[in-house]
Design an enzyme around this catalytic site. Structure first.
Site, PDB file in Angstrom:
ATOM      1  N   GLU A 165      -5.585  -5.034  11.094  1.00  0.00           N
ATOM      2  CA  GLU A 165      -4.626  -3.947  11.259  1.00  0.00           C
ATOM      3  C   GLU A 165      -4.947  -3.169  12.528  1.00  0.00           C
ATOM      4  O   GLU A 165      -5.802  -2.257  12.502  1.00  0.00           O
ATOM      5  CB  GLU A 165      -4.696  -2.992  10.068  1.00  0.00           C
ATOM      6  CG  GLU A 165      -4.355  -3.624   8.736  1.00  0.00           C
ATOM      7  CD  GLU A 165      -3.796  -2.589   7.776  1.00  0.00           C
ATOM      8  OE1 GLU A 165      -2.671  -2.793   7.304  1.00  0.00           O
ATOM      9  OE2 GLU A 165      -4.454  -1.578   7.508  1.00  0.00           O
ATOM     10  N   ASN A 217       0.862  -1.186   0.000  1.00  0.00           N
ATOM     11  CA  ASN A 217       0.000   0.000   0.000  1.00  0.00           C
ATOM     12  C   ASN A 217       0.900   1.239   0.000  1.00  0.00           C
ATOM     13  O   ASN A 217       1.448   1.603   1.029  1.00  0.00           O
ATOM     14  CB  ASN A 217      -0.898  -0.027   1.246  1.00  0.00           C
ATOM     15  CG  ASN A 217      -1.743   1.229   1.369  1.00  0.00           C
ATOM     16  OD1 ASN A 217      -1.886   1.985   0.411  1.00  0.00           O
ATOM     17  ND2 ASN A 217      -2.312   1.450   2.546  1.00  0.00           N
ATOM     18  N   GLU A 221      -7.126   4.685   8.046  1.00  0.00           N
ATOM     19  CA  GLU A 221      -6.883   6.097   7.721  1.00  0.00           C
ATOM     20  C   GLU A 221      -8.117   6.712   7.073  1.00  0.00           C
ATOM     21  O   GLU A 221      -8.444   7.880   7.308  1.00  0.00           O
ATOM     22  CB  GLU A 221      -5.649   6.221   6.815  1.00  0.00           C
ATOM     23  CG  GLU A 221      -4.364   5.978   7.598  1.00  0.00           C
ATOM     24  CD  GLU A 221      -3.177   5.555   6.751  1.00  0.00           C
ATOM     25  OE1 GLU A 221      -3.241   5.624   5.508  1.00  0.00           O
ATOM     26  OE2 GLU A 221      -2.172   5.123   7.349  1.00  0.00           O
ATOM     27  N   SER A 246       3.150  -1.857  10.665  1.00  0.00           N
ATOM     28  CA  SER A 246       4.603  -1.800  10.892  1.00  0.00           C
ATOM     29  C   SER A 246       5.320  -3.118  10.564  1.00  0.00           C
ATOM     30  O   SER A 246       6.258  -3.504  11.257  1.00  0.00           O
ATOM     31  CB  SER A 246       4.896  -1.357  12.331  1.00  0.00           C
ATOM     32  OG  SER A 246       4.411  -0.046  12.543  1.00  0.00           O
ATOM     33  N   GLY A 257       1.934   2.523  10.759  1.00  0.00           N
ATOM     34  CA  GLY A 257       2.818   3.660  10.544  1.00  0.00           C
ATOM     35  C   GLY A 257       3.558   4.128  11.782  1.00  0.00           C
ATOM     36  O   GLY A 257       4.165   5.201  11.771  1.00  0.00           O
ATOM     37  N   HIS A 316      -9.830   1.019   5.188  1.00  0.00           N
ATOM     38  CA  HIS A 316      -8.538   1.273   5.837  1.00  0.00           C
ATOM     39  C   HIS A 316      -8.774   2.263   6.990  1.00  0.00           C
ATOM     40  O   HIS A 316      -9.560   3.204   6.859  1.00  0.00           O
ATOM     41  CB  HIS A 316      -7.543   1.841   4.827  1.00  0.00           C
ATOM     42  CG  HIS A 316      -6.138   1.846   5.330  1.00  0.00           C
ATOM     43  ND1 HIS A 316      -5.688   2.779   6.241  1.00  0.00           N
ATOM     44  CD2 HIS A 316      -5.088   1.028   5.077  1.00  0.00           C
ATOM     45  CE1 HIS A 316      -4.411   2.536   6.519  1.00  0.00           C
ATOM     46  NE2 HIS A 316      -4.028   1.470   5.830  1.00  0.00           N
ATOM     47  N   LYS A 344       0.078   4.246  -0.287  1.00  0.00           N
ATOM     48  CA  LYS A 344      -0.600   5.444   0.242  1.00  0.00           C
ATOM     49  C   LYS A 344      -0.361   6.628  -0.705  1.00  0.00           C
ATOM     50  O   LYS A 344      -0.308   6.426  -1.920  1.00  0.00           O
ATOM     51  CB  LYS A 344      -0.127   5.748   1.665  1.00  0.00           C
ATOM     52  CG  LYS A 344      -0.190   4.518   2.566  1.00  0.00           C
ATOM     53  CD  LYS A 344      -0.084   4.847   4.015  1.00  0.00           C
ATOM     54  CE  LYS A 344       0.056   3.554   4.796  1.00  0.00           C
ATOM     55  NZ  LYS A 344      -0.150   3.729   6.223  1.00  0.00           N
TER      56      LYS A 344
HETATM   57  C1  PEP Z   1      -1.035   0.160   6.077  1.00  0.00           C
HETATM   58  O1  PEP Z   1      -0.949   1.128   5.356  1.00  0.00           O
HETATM   59  O2  PEP Z   1      -2.056  -0.541   6.014  1.00  0.00           O
HETATM   60  C2  PEP Z   1       0.045  -0.157   6.990  1.00  0.00           C
HETATM   61  C3  PEP Z   1      -0.028  -1.257   7.682  1.00  0.00           C
HETATM   62  O3  PEP Z   1       1.082   0.738   7.078  1.00  0.00           O
HETATM   63  P1  PEP Z   1       2.517   0.480   7.797  1.00  0.00           P
HETATM   64  O4  PEP Z   1       3.051  -0.819   7.249  1.00  0.00           O
HETATM   65  O5  PEP Z   1       3.342   1.659   7.404  1.00  0.00           O
HETATM   66  O6  PEP Z   1       2.277   0.369   9.260  1.00  0.00           O
END
Ligand code: PEP
Length: 265
Positions: A163, A8, A96, A208, A169, A94, A10
């Site tokens: 998640e 992803n 976000e 992460s 992040g 997601h 982003k």
């Molecule tokens: C994500 O964007 O779904 C995500 C898990 O980001 P990161 O790996 O940066 O934590």
């Protein structure tokens, strides 16, 4: 079940950067990798990625999609338009988007149904905040998100990305044992709700994930892939994460749990 490792991006990468990335990634990935890879560029690079990934072992994904087919929705891109580009996966719900853009469980459910209607596999993101985990409500939150998104049934192939919001992040991943426990509860819920069809759903961990810790998650018996943000922005790093999914799982699945233990009230 082949693991799905998803990048992803982003809101990152110009067209030139996207092109360089995809060229380098395609040099790394063998023609028939034992793990499935998918890249989720920004909309600006989706058409380029569609051309570059066509016929390759790397699938194309979209970070978002609107459930309506077409119409007066300025700034939005529909599942219908994504299907037209050959998009195979779309991220729905997601954290976000739930947090920053106020997406509700109901809207996420509409996206999931629309994705199926256009032959796209949704990656449904679920996960609790730190406060919710500390309050012992992690499963309650995840179950609510699952129930809402799948209220009208399981009408096509599905990927669920667990998640935990606090792990996205931040550089601080969940404990693998907590990810495994949540994945087992999700699997048990799927089996209770949808019977045999619940077995085909892949459950990813996201939050992460890096090359250094990917194996800790991808080798868990109940995890079939990862949704990766920051560490997927470099093709070498993304490929190293995917490679961690290659190789054996510990023998013996844990089997379904009794969800009653986590249900409140
Ligand atoms: C994500 O964007 O779904 C995500 C898990 O980001 P990161 O790996 O940066 O934590």
């Amino acid at each position: 079940m082949r693991a799905l490792v998803a990048a992803n991006w982003k809101m990152h990468k110009t067209l030139k950067e996207a092109e360089d990335y995809l060229r380098r990634l395609l040099e790394l990935v063998p023609p028939d990798p034992p793990v499935e890879l998918a890249v989720f560029p920004s909309f600006t690079a989706l058409s380029l990625a569609s051309e570059m990934l066509s016929g390759s072992p790397v699938a194309l994904g979209a970070q978002n999609g609107h459930p309506e087919r077409e119409g007066a929705f300025t700034g939005e891109v529909s599942m219908h338009q994504l299907a037209d580009l050959g998009v195979r996966y779309v991220i729905c719900g997601h954290s976000e988007r739930r947090r920053i853009f106020g997406e509700t469980d109901e809207f996420v459910a509409a996206k999931v149904r629309a994705a199926w209607a256009y032959g796209i596999t949704p990656i449904l993101c679920v996960g609790e905040t730190l406060e919710e985990r500390r309050a012992g409500k992690a499963w309650e939150v995840v179950e609510r998100q699952l129930s809402a998104a799948l209220e009208q049934g399981l009408s096509g192939p599905l990927v669920i990305a667990y998640e935990p919001v606090w792990a996205i992040g931040t550089g601080v991943p969940a404990q693998p044992k907590d990810a495994q426990e949540m994945a087992r509860m999700i699997r048990t819920w799927l089996l209770e709700r949808f019977g045999e069809r619940g077995k085909a759903v892949r459950i990813q961990y996201g939050g992460s994930v890096k090359p250094e810790n990917a194996g800790d998650f991808l080798r868990l018996p109940e995890i079939q892939g990862a949704l990766v943000g920051g560490a997927s922005l470099d093709p070498q790093s993304f490929w190293r994460i995917a490679q961690a999914a290659i190789g054996g799982k510990p023998s013996g699945e844990d089997g379904p749990l009794k969800l009653q233990r986590w249900r409140r009230g």
